[in-house]
Write an enzyme that holds these catalytic residues in place. Structure first.
Site, PDB file in Angstrom:
ATOM      1  N   ARG A  90      24.451  -8.013 -14.061  1.00 17.32           N
ATOM      2  CA  ARG A  90      26.152  -8.787 -13.430  1.00 17.32           C
ATOM      3  C   ARG A  90      24.881  -9.430 -12.146  1.00 17.32           C
ATOM      4  NH1 ARG A  90      26.101  -5.057 -16.996  1.00 17.32           N
ATOM      5  NH2 ARG A  90      28.146  -4.828 -18.138  1.00 17.32           N
ATOM      6  N   HIS A 115      25.267 -12.108 -18.075  1.00 17.77           N
ATOM      7  CA  HIS A 115      24.753 -13.365 -18.867  1.00 17.77           C
ATOM      8  C   HIS A 115      24.977 -14.631 -18.754  1.00 17.77           C
ATOM      9  CE1 HIS A 115      22.969  -9.639 -20.244  1.00 17.77           C
ATOM     10  NE2 HIS A 115      23.710  -8.904 -21.312  1.00 17.77           N
ATOM     11  N   HIS A 191      16.382  -9.584 -24.654  1.00 15.26           N
ATOM     12  CA  HIS A 191      17.654  -8.451 -25.368  1.00 15.26           C
ATOM     13  C   HIS A 191      17.300  -7.918 -25.898  1.00 15.26           C
ATOM     14  CE1 HIS A 191      21.448  -7.215 -25.097  1.00 15.26           C
ATOM     15  NE2 HIS A 191      21.430  -7.490 -23.763  1.00 15.26           N
ATOM     16  N   TYR A 193      17.241  -4.813 -29.204  1.00 17.89           N
ATOM     17  CA  TYR A 193      17.222  -4.050 -29.004  1.00 17.89           C
ATOM     18  C   TYR A 193      16.928  -3.316 -30.364  1.00 17.89           C
ATOM     19  CZ  TYR A 193      22.768  -5.135 -27.428  1.00 17.89           C
ATOM     20  OH  TYR A 193      23.733  -5.894 -26.867  1.00 17.89           O
ATOM     21  N   GLU A 335      16.092  -3.982 -21.206  1.00 19.31           N
ATOM     22  CA  GLU A 335      16.029  -5.795 -20.497  1.00 19.31           C
ATOM     23  C   GLU A 335      15.102  -5.058 -19.646  1.00 19.31           C
ATOM     24  OE1 GLU A 335      20.073  -6.679 -20.744  1.00 19.31           O
ATOM     25  OE2 GLU A 335      20.034  -4.198 -22.062  1.00 19.31           O
TER      26      GLU A 335
END
Ligand code: BGC
Length: 376
Positions: A90, A115, A191, A193, A335
């Site tokens: 952000r 992003h 990014h 997961y 991240e």
């Protein structure tokens, strides 16, 4: 070994950059005795990582999709596995001040930026790929130039980005470099997961995580760090000793309520700024995760100051690989990055780079195995 395959074609053409006008993506598959890693030139992304558990059984430990068309456009905003930038996470007020000039990113999350841009960011670009068979290595490159309409992503400087993925035993090493011809703002991340039981195995709540951070960044109601570096001691953010990700996630805590779970940046201990002039900086151990039931584990090492832990709080309902529908908390993202909103907090490590200070970062996923604990 490096193998190249088609990853299919995707919907609208990539709007800018190296791959402008193209619609075909490719997979680059790195493999050695320990790991198999599938990468895509679309987003310089990690699409799959097969890693062994405590009995030697392989499972794909990252969430994602089976074909390029599901990655672009990223209609559900998951950013699965992608290289995110030039501004990951952000930016408050969606503005960055650089040497007295103000640059405006899209206000795409309320008044703020998340992003960079969902359809134009680096994760949505087709990168140029160069494979090096002898080293189990692939390098993705992409240039952004000011002056070409829309292709500077609202930030200054002709910037040459590169991301190199390399297998080294049980380690996947990512080396990031970006040279610029003018001062600019650069905050890249990967990014991915993770679900160490396998990408289709449901909640990660029972998987254990340690994060080597004495402090974290509390957020305001819009998920922007307030500027405080708060000690984790005595809070649900204390991961200094390994604990199940789900142990404290439902605790009555204002920060967890604001993030709908963990969606916070940890200040990884021992950060040293890199002036970009010597050899590549040495990564530090930032986090260690383990699925106790299978004995499949991973350490994350990085040169970067921050680590955003995002516990997949909004991924429920996304149909991923093999048609498996992910649930909320079906994966956790780690991240590595500069702290979110660093432009509005001068005390945070600076993510302004210049011709004499290129961006460089190294992140490693080091997989390991442990004795499985049945029923854990
Ligand atoms: C952010 C989350 C967001 C996710 C997917 C993470 O980096 O911190 O808030 O939901 O990315 O866009």
């Amino acid at each position: 070994m490096v193998e190249k395959r088609s990853f299919g074609s995707f919907g609208p053409e990539v709007p800018l950059g190296t791959g402008r006008g193209q619609r075909a993506a490719h997979l680059y598959i790195l493999s050695n005795d320990a790991l198999t890693v599938r990468l895509s030139d679309l987003g310089a992304a990690i699409v799959g990582i097969d890693a062994p558990d405590g009995t030697g059984e392989l499972a794909d430990v990252v969430l994602g999709f089976d074909e390029a068309a599901a990655y672009y456009p990223d209609s559900q905003g998951t950013y699965f596995g992608a290289t995110v930038g030039p501004s990951a996470n952000r930016v408050e007020g969606a503005t960055v001040a650089i040497e007295g000039a103000t640059y405006r990113l899209p206000a795409n999350e309320g008044a703020n930026n998340l992003h960079t841009d969902a359809v134009r960011g680096l994760h949505a670009q087709l990168w140029h790929a160069e494979a090096d068979e002898a080293r189990d290595r692939v390098t993705f490159t992409l240039e952004l130039a000011p002056g070409e309409p829309g292709s500077d992503l609202e930030l200054p400087g002709r910037r040459a980005f590169s991301v190199t993925y390399e297998l080294d035993g049980h380690c996947l090493r990512m080396t990031y470099e970006a040279a610029t011809d003018a001062p600019t703002f650069i905050n890249l991340t990967n990014h991915s997961y993770f679900n160490l039981a396998g990408q289709a195995s449901g909640s990660v709540a029972a998987q254990e995580l340690a994060v080597f951070a004495e402090r974290f960044l509390p957020i305001d109601g819009a998920s922007i760090p307030t500027g405080e570096l708060r000690p984790v001691a005595g809070t649900p953010f204390d991961f200094r000793a390994p604990k199940a990700i789900g142990r404290d996630i439902e605790a009555a805590d204002e920060q967890l309520e604001r993030g709908h779970g963990y969606d916070h940046c940890f200040c990884i201990d021992g950060y040293e700024p890199d002036d970009g002039t010597g050899g590549l900086p040495e990564p530090r151990l930032a986090a260690r995760a383990l699925d106790p039931a299978s004995g499949r584990g991973m350490e994350l090492w990085t040169t970067l100051p921050g680590l955003q832990l995002y516990t997949g709080n909004f991924i429920g309902g996304v149909a991923g690989k093999g048609g498996h529908v992910y649930e909320d908390r079906g994966g956790f993202a780690l991240e590595p990055e500069f702290y979110p909103a660093s432009p509005s907090h001068p005390a945070f490590p600076s993510a302004i780079f210049r011709p004499g200070r290129p961006y460089r970062a190294v992140t490693e996923y080091r997989f390991f195995t442990a004795e499985p604990v049945p029923g854990a």
